[in-house]
Design a protein around this motif. Sequence first.
Motif, PDB file in Angstrom:
ATOM      1  N   LYS A   1      -7.615 -95.750   7.450  1.00  0.00           N
ATOM      2  CA  LYS A   1      -6.416 -95.334   7.598  1.00  0.00           C
ATOM      3  C   LYS A   1      -5.933 -94.230   6.783  1.00  0.00           C
ATOM      4  O   LYS A   1      -5.508 -93.267   7.045  1.00  0.00           O
ATOM      5  CB  LYS A   1      -5.577 -96.494   7.254  1.00  0.00           C
ATOM      6  CG  LYS A   1      -5.277 -97.814   8.332  1.00  0.00           C
ATOM      7  CD  LYS A   1      -4.429 -98.668   7.951  1.00  0.00           C
ATOM      8  CE  LYS A   1      -4.456 -99.787   8.933  1.00  0.00           C
ATOM      9  NZ  LYS A   1      -3.580-100.643   8.649  1.00  0.00           N
ATOM     10  N   LEU A   2      -6.434 -94.010   5.434  1.00  0.00           N
ATOM     11  CA  LEU A   2      -6.170 -92.798   4.667  1.00  0.00           C
ATOM     12  C   LEU A   2      -6.956 -91.738   5.378  1.00  0.00           C
ATOM     13  O   LEU A   2      -6.345 -90.632   5.109  1.00  0.00           O
ATOM     14  CB  LEU A   2      -6.855 -93.351   3.252  1.00  0.00           C
ATOM     15  CG  LEU A   2      -6.106 -93.862   2.105  1.00  0.00           C
ATOM     16  CD1 LEU A   2      -6.881 -94.025   0.945  1.00  0.00           C
ATOM     17  CD2 LEU A   2      -4.835 -93.201   1.987  1.00  0.00           C
ATOM     18  N   ASN A   3      -7.994 -91.796   5.622  1.00  0.00           N
ATOM     19  CA  ASN A   3      -8.912 -90.501   6.276  1.00  0.00           C
ATOM     20  C   ASN A   3      -7.979 -90.173   7.352  1.00  0.00           C
ATOM     21  O   ASN A   3      -7.991 -89.130   7.714  1.00  0.00           O
ATOM     22  CB  ASN A   3     -10.086 -90.871   6.695  1.00  0.00           C
ATOM     23  CG  ASN A   3     -11.073 -91.202   5.237  1.00  0.00           C
ATOM     24  OD1 ASN A   3     -10.701 -90.351   4.239  1.00  0.00           O
ATOM     25  ND2 ASN A   3     -11.987 -91.820   5.319  1.00  0.00           N
ATOM     26  N   ALA A   4      -7.550 -90.921   8.271  1.00  0.00           N
ATOM     27  CA  ALA A   4      -6.664 -90.584   9.556  1.00  0.00           C
ATOM     28  C   ALA A   4      -5.519 -90.016   9.199  1.00  0.00           C
ATOM     29  O   ALA A   4      -5.144 -88.690   9.585  1.00  0.00           O
ATOM     30  CB  ALA A   4      -6.440 -91.737  10.520  1.00  0.00           C
ATOM     31  N   LYS A   5      -4.892 -90.387   8.116  1.00  0.00           N
ATOM     32  CA  LYS A   5      -3.516 -89.806   7.692  1.00  0.00           C
ATOM     33  C   LYS A   5      -3.715 -88.670   6.975  1.00  0.00           C
ATOM     34  O   LYS A   5      -3.143 -87.416   7.243  1.00  0.00           O
ATOM     35  CB  LYS A   5      -2.733 -90.641   6.558  1.00  0.00           C
ATOM     36  CG  LYS A   5      -1.598 -90.295   6.111  1.00  0.00           C
ATOM     37  CD  LYS A   5      -0.386 -90.101   7.250  1.00  0.00           C
ATOM     38  CE  LYS A   5       0.964 -89.678   6.811  1.00  0.00           C
ATOM     39  NZ  LYS A   5       1.849 -89.698   7.735  1.00  0.00           N
ATOM     40  N   LEU A   6      -4.761 -88.393   6.209  1.00  0.00           N
ATOM     41  CA  LEU A   6      -5.139 -87.014   5.321  1.00  0.00           C
ATOM     42  C   LEU A   6      -5.379 -85.972   6.845  1.00  0.00           C
ATOM     43  O   LEU A   6      -4.879 -85.032   6.662  1.00  0.00           O
ATOM     44  CB  LEU A   6      -6.482 -87.178   4.416  1.00  0.00           C
ATOM     45  CG  LEU A   6      -6.962 -85.812   3.892  1.00  0.00           C
ATOM     46  CD1 LEU A   6      -5.855 -85.082   3.196  1.00  0.00           C
ATOM     47  CD2 LEU A   6      -8.052 -86.087   3.085  1.00  0.00           C
ATOM     48  N   GLN A   7      -6.229 -86.575   7.618  1.00  0.00           N
ATOM     49  CA  GLN A   7      -6.564 -85.549   8.726  1.00  0.00           C
ATOM     50  C   GLN A   7      -5.315 -84.911   9.321  1.00  0.00           C
ATOM     51  O   GLN A   7      -5.175 -83.846   9.726  1.00  0.00           O
ATOM     52  CB  GLN A   7      -7.540 -86.178   9.730  1.00  0.00           C
ATOM     53  CG  GLN A   7      -8.259 -84.930  10.650  1.00  0.00           C
ATOM     54  CD  GLN A   7      -8.753 -83.913  10.014  1.00  0.00           C
ATOM     55  OE1 GLN A   7      -9.869 -84.021   9.081  1.00  0.00           O
ATOM     56  NE2 GLN A   7      -8.379 -82.766  10.305  1.00  0.00           N
ATOM     57  N   GLU A   8      -4.357 -85.889   9.587  1.00  0.00           N
ATOM     58  CA  GLU A   8      -3.042 -85.533  10.427  1.00  0.00           C
ATOM     59  C   GLU A   8      -2.365 -84.735   9.556  1.00  0.00           C
ATOM     60  O   GLU A   8      -1.959 -83.488   9.988  1.00  0.00           O
ATOM     61  CB  GLU A   8      -2.439 -86.694  10.572  1.00  0.00           C
ATOM     62  CG  GLU A   8      -0.991 -86.343  11.167  1.00  0.00           C
ATOM     63  CD  GLU A   8      -0.032 -87.748  10.966  1.00  0.00           C
ATOM     64  OE1 GLU A   8       1.260 -87.799  10.636  1.00  0.00           O
ATOM     65  OE2 GLU A   8      -0.495 -89.056  10.944  1.00  0.00           O
ATOM     66  N   LEU A   9      -2.369 -84.802   8.421  1.00  0.00           N
ATOM     67  CA  LEU A   9      -1.638 -83.734   7.271  1.00  0.00           C
ATOM     68  C   LEU A   9      -2.370 -82.577   7.362  1.00  0.00           C
ATOM     69  O   LEU A   9      -1.742 -81.364   7.254  1.00  0.00           O
ATOM     70  CB  LEU A   9      -1.403 -84.468   6.059  1.00  0.00           C
ATOM     71  CG  LEU A   9      -0.413 -85.689   5.842  1.00  0.00           C
ATOM     72  CD1 LEU A   9      -0.475 -86.410   4.672  1.00  0.00           C
ATOM     73  CD2 LEU A   9       0.838 -85.338   6.129  1.00  0.00           C
ATOM     74  N   LEU A  10      -3.628 -82.437   7.100  1.00  0.00           N
ATOM     75  CA  LEU A  10      -4.385 -81.362   7.217  1.00  0.00           C
ATOM     76  C   LEU A  10      -4.128 -80.501   8.537  1.00  0.00           C
ATOM     77  O   LEU A  10      -4.092 -79.393   8.437  1.00  0.00           O
ATOM     78  CB  LEU A  10      -5.873 -81.525   7.161  1.00  0.00           C
ATOM     79  CG  LEU A  10      -6.433 -82.148   5.537  1.00  0.00           C
ATOM     80  CD1 LEU A  10      -7.858 -82.575   5.661  1.00  0.00           C
ATOM     81  CD2 LEU A  10      -6.167 -81.348   4.653  1.00  0.00           C
ATOM     82  N   ASP A  11      -4.305 -81.013   9.651  1.00  0.00           N
ATOM     83  CA  ASP A  11      -4.004 -80.504  11.049  1.00  0.00           C
ATOM     84  C   ASP A  11      -2.719 -79.687  10.943  1.00  0.00           C
ATOM     85  O   ASP A  11      -2.332 -78.716  11.423  1.00  0.00           O
ATOM     86  CB  ASP A  11      -4.189 -81.411  12.106  1.00  0.00           C
ATOM     87  CG  ASP A  11      -5.470 -81.966  12.211  1.00  0.00           C
ATOM     88  OD1 ASP A  11      -6.538 -81.332  11.720  1.00  0.00           O
ATOM     89  OD2 ASP A  11      -5.711 -83.010  13.030  1.00  0.00           O
ATOM     90  N   THR A  12      -1.576 -80.631  10.485  1.00  0.00           N
ATOM     91  CA  THR A  12      -0.334 -80.126  10.412  1.00  0.00           C
ATOM     92  C   THR A  12      -0.189 -78.799   9.549  1.00  0.00           C
ATOM     93  O   THR A  12       0.427 -77.840   9.843  1.00  0.00           O
ATOM     94  CB  THR A  12       0.928 -81.067   9.708  1.00  0.00           C
ATOM     95  OG1 THR A  12       0.756 -82.114  10.694  1.00  0.00           O
ATOM     96  CG2 THR A  12       2.149 -80.586   9.900  1.00  0.00           C
TER      97      THR A  12
END
Length: 175
Positions: A102-113
């Motif tokens: 979950k943390l990795n997915a959230k981090l990836q979402e923020l990095l993509d943004t």
Amino acid sequence: MKRFALIFLFTFLLSPKIYSQRCGGGILTFNIYTLNGEDIKEFDYEIFPVSKELLQKNLYEKVVNEQNMNNSDYPLFKSVETSGRIIGKVFVDQIIDNNNPKLNAKLQELLDTSAITQKGTITSTLLFSTRENQSFPIVLKISNGDREVYILGNYFGNCDREASLVWGDKVLKLE
């Protein structure tokens, strides 16, 4: 008409308090400055997700006295929310969680943004897209081969702001 007025009044009285946003979001500009004409061509960076539970248990509870634990104006908490705080590797190993999907997915979402990668090379500036009510602590590792610095910060949250790392032979300072 009376019915409409009563419904409006009733809705108004039962509504919870609502607070307006200050900005909605913005950009955090992270700059690296060198001292005395020091010529460093590029810096490597890496971004690690921080577990809020591990952060609380393994850093905050160890360095913040109990009476200040809920004080948002406490210097450590305030610096993490603004420019960030340089921390030691011993704490980094205790607060990052690379194995939490979950943390990795959230981090990836923020990095993509933000249109940045989790690991890369920069010359002096890294831009993070922020959301005002976002609270997602990270550790930003900055290195230039022979030296590393770890910065704990909420770089994807709050409004427009700037954080600057002053990098010198004998000086490391975060502003």
